[in-house]
Design an enzyme around this catalytic site. Structure first.
Site, PDB file in Angstrom:
ATOM      1  N   ILE A   1     -12.274  19.001 -28.724  1.00 11.26           N
ATOM      2  CA  ILE A   1     -13.079  18.199 -27.814  1.00 11.26           C
ATOM      3  C   ILE A   1     -12.986  16.724 -28.183  1.00 11.26           C
ATOM      4  O   ILE A   1     -12.971  16.374 -29.361  1.00 11.26           O
ATOM      5  CB  ILE A   1     -14.547  18.693 -27.895  1.00 11.26           C
ATOM      6  CG1 ILE A   1     -14.643  20.137 -27.378  1.00 11.26           C
ATOM      7  CG2 ILE A   1     -15.496  17.770 -27.147  1.00 11.26           C
ATOM      8  CD1 ILE A   1     -15.941  20.853 -27.718  1.00 11.26           C
ATOM      9  N   CYS A   2     -12.903  15.856 -27.149  1.00 13.30           N
ATOM     10  CA  CYS A   2     -12.995  14.404 -27.367  1.00 13.30           C
ATOM     11  C   CYS A   2     -11.777  13.929 -28.157  1.00 13.30           C
ATOM     12  O   CYS A   2     -10.648  14.044 -27.690  1.00 13.30           O
ATOM     13  CB  CYS A   2     -14.326  14.105 -28.065  1.00 13.30           C
ATOM     14  SG  CYS A   2     -14.737  12.378 -28.317  1.00 13.30           S
ATOM     15  N   ILE A   3     -11.958  13.395 -29.350  1.00 14.18           N
ATOM     16  CA  ILE A   3     -10.847  12.909 -30.178  1.00 14.18           C
ATOM     17  C   ILE A   3     -10.323  14.002 -31.116  1.00 14.18           C
ATOM     18  O   ILE A   3      -9.263  13.837 -31.749  1.00 14.18           O
ATOM     19  CB  ILE A   3     -11.278  11.655 -30.977  1.00 14.18           C
ATOM     20  CG1 ILE A   3     -10.091  10.966 -31.673  1.00 14.18           C
ATOM     21  CG2 ILE A   3     -12.350  11.996 -32.014  1.00 14.18           C
ATOM     22  CD1 ILE A   3      -9.062  10.405 -30.727  1.00 14.18           C
TER      23      ILE A   3
ATOM     24  N   THR B   1     -10.697  19.104 -23.982  1.00 19.81           N
ATOM     25  CA  THR B   1     -11.476  18.437 -22.934  1.00 19.81           C
ATOM     26  C   THR B   1     -11.882  17.055 -23.443  1.00 19.81           C
ATOM     27  O   THR B   1     -12.164  16.894 -24.638  1.00 19.81           O
ATOM     28  CB  THR B   1     -12.698  19.298 -22.533  1.00 19.81           C
ATOM     29  OG1 THR B   1     -13.376  18.678 -21.432  1.00 19.81           O
ATOM     30  CG2 THR B   1     -13.701  19.459 -23.666  1.00 19.81           C
TER      31      THR B   1
END
Lengths: 225, 225
Positions: free
Chosen positions: A135-137, A191
């Protein structure tokens, strides 16, 4: 059969640890999917401590495992104890902790090093063909560990970060916050979350959908045991 | 017209601050309801700092406003700046921070003192007939401030805590985690959350329903402006 899912936290607070909203939304989505969750984090000092009110670094020292316990309500284990044999899936929420504590991607980009026990469990899960959600980074961590297998990942649409991820060997695909990218072959779901944001409802939608995809993958082909 | 909702945080971590899951789930439910959220916290040292891994108090000092900024992603204001005229509703998530930082209810029970600015905004909202939501142990803060009006509240079913709340002048009503208690006359909504738990999905259900009730109340009778 109850699905066993590991969640790797990286502190508590998006500037120097795990992104709190992403972590909680991950735990909620997993619980709603009926999974039994175990939280893990590296037992190391944080690379930095940031005053989240001013955005400035402070002189404090904090421990990644200890701060992660705030999100996990005390129930968090040293990531060195994580074993692919005990897990059906693994999820890595984001926040700068993924790029400062799980790895040094924030400082070194494609030349980053990943915490050895984090790298080990990611490799073990991948080798066992068990799904990984990032998720994210956090896809940067996955890219760095599994770049040689050229997984397809998303961190949203930031060109510099996407280029660094591709520099690790991964393929980057742009993705809106409410959605997710699946690499079916590699069994990796990602995501953008707060790489795009900006609102928690959109971040939640992307994480809920990504976690459902991870759970679905793990259920579709449970590992033999 | 966009609903403006204040959320009072009390740190970051259930042992010494705001319960993180409850806070995030509150922010999510409010965002999904279309509310514009402003987070507030007292600008004071935490009453204690607890290592959430061991459960033991540490010798560190941390500031409630600064730590609350971790949950609020930097966007948190001193509660002294909160004005009922600028808000349509107020929500207080729980965690020991409500009973150690927003008040000293954890140490003094019915004889507790509430942080003066927290007490002021709660009184202002109540006087303006604007709804107040209180989660987990936060109803103790509301009971202490508004006990003279005898609001009906829940903290789940813990007898000792319920007795202390009744000692403040409030009426306590037992309630399961997925549900909530409404005092229509006083315009106060409460839900037990992690006073009961134990699972995040049940806590989330109770908070989502309680927040919808708060929002519904605020929308049904918007204050004149």
């Amino acid at each position: 059969m109850t699905l066993r899912v590991g969640v790797i936290l990286s502190g508590c607070g998006f500037q120097d640890g795990a992104e709190i909203h992403e972590s909680v939304l991950t735990l909620l989505a997993l619980d709603r999917a009926g999974a039994k969750v175990r939280c893990f984090a590296p037992n190391v000092p944080q690379a930095r401590v940031v005053d989240h009110l001013t955005g400035k670094e402070s002189k404090e020292t904090r421990n990644v495992l200890v701060e992660s316990a705030r999100i996990a309500r005390g129930k968090v284990e040293d990531v060195a104890k994580a074993r692919a044999a005990d897990l059906d899936a693994l999820v890595l929420p984001g926040g700068f902790g993924a790029a400062f504590n799980l790895s040094d991607f924030a400082r070194k980009g494609k030349d980053a090093t990943v915490h050895p026990e984090v790298a080990r469990i990611v490799r073990e899960m991948h080798a066992a063909k068990k799904p990984i959600g990032a998720i994210c980074i956090a896809p940067a961590v996955v890219a760095k560990v599994l770049g040689g297998s050229h997984p397809t990942l998303t961190i949203g649409n930031d060109r510099g970060t996407a280029a660094a991820i591709e520099g690790c060997g991964a393929r980057h695909e742009d993705c809106p916050v409410e959605s997710f990218v699946v690499d079916e072959g590699q069994r990796i779901v990602s995501t953008p979350a707060y790489m795009l944001g900006p609102d928690i409802r959109h971040v939640a939608e992307g994480i809920e959908r990504a976690v459902r995809a991870v759970v679905g993958m793990a259920q579709a082909a449970p590992s033999p045991r």
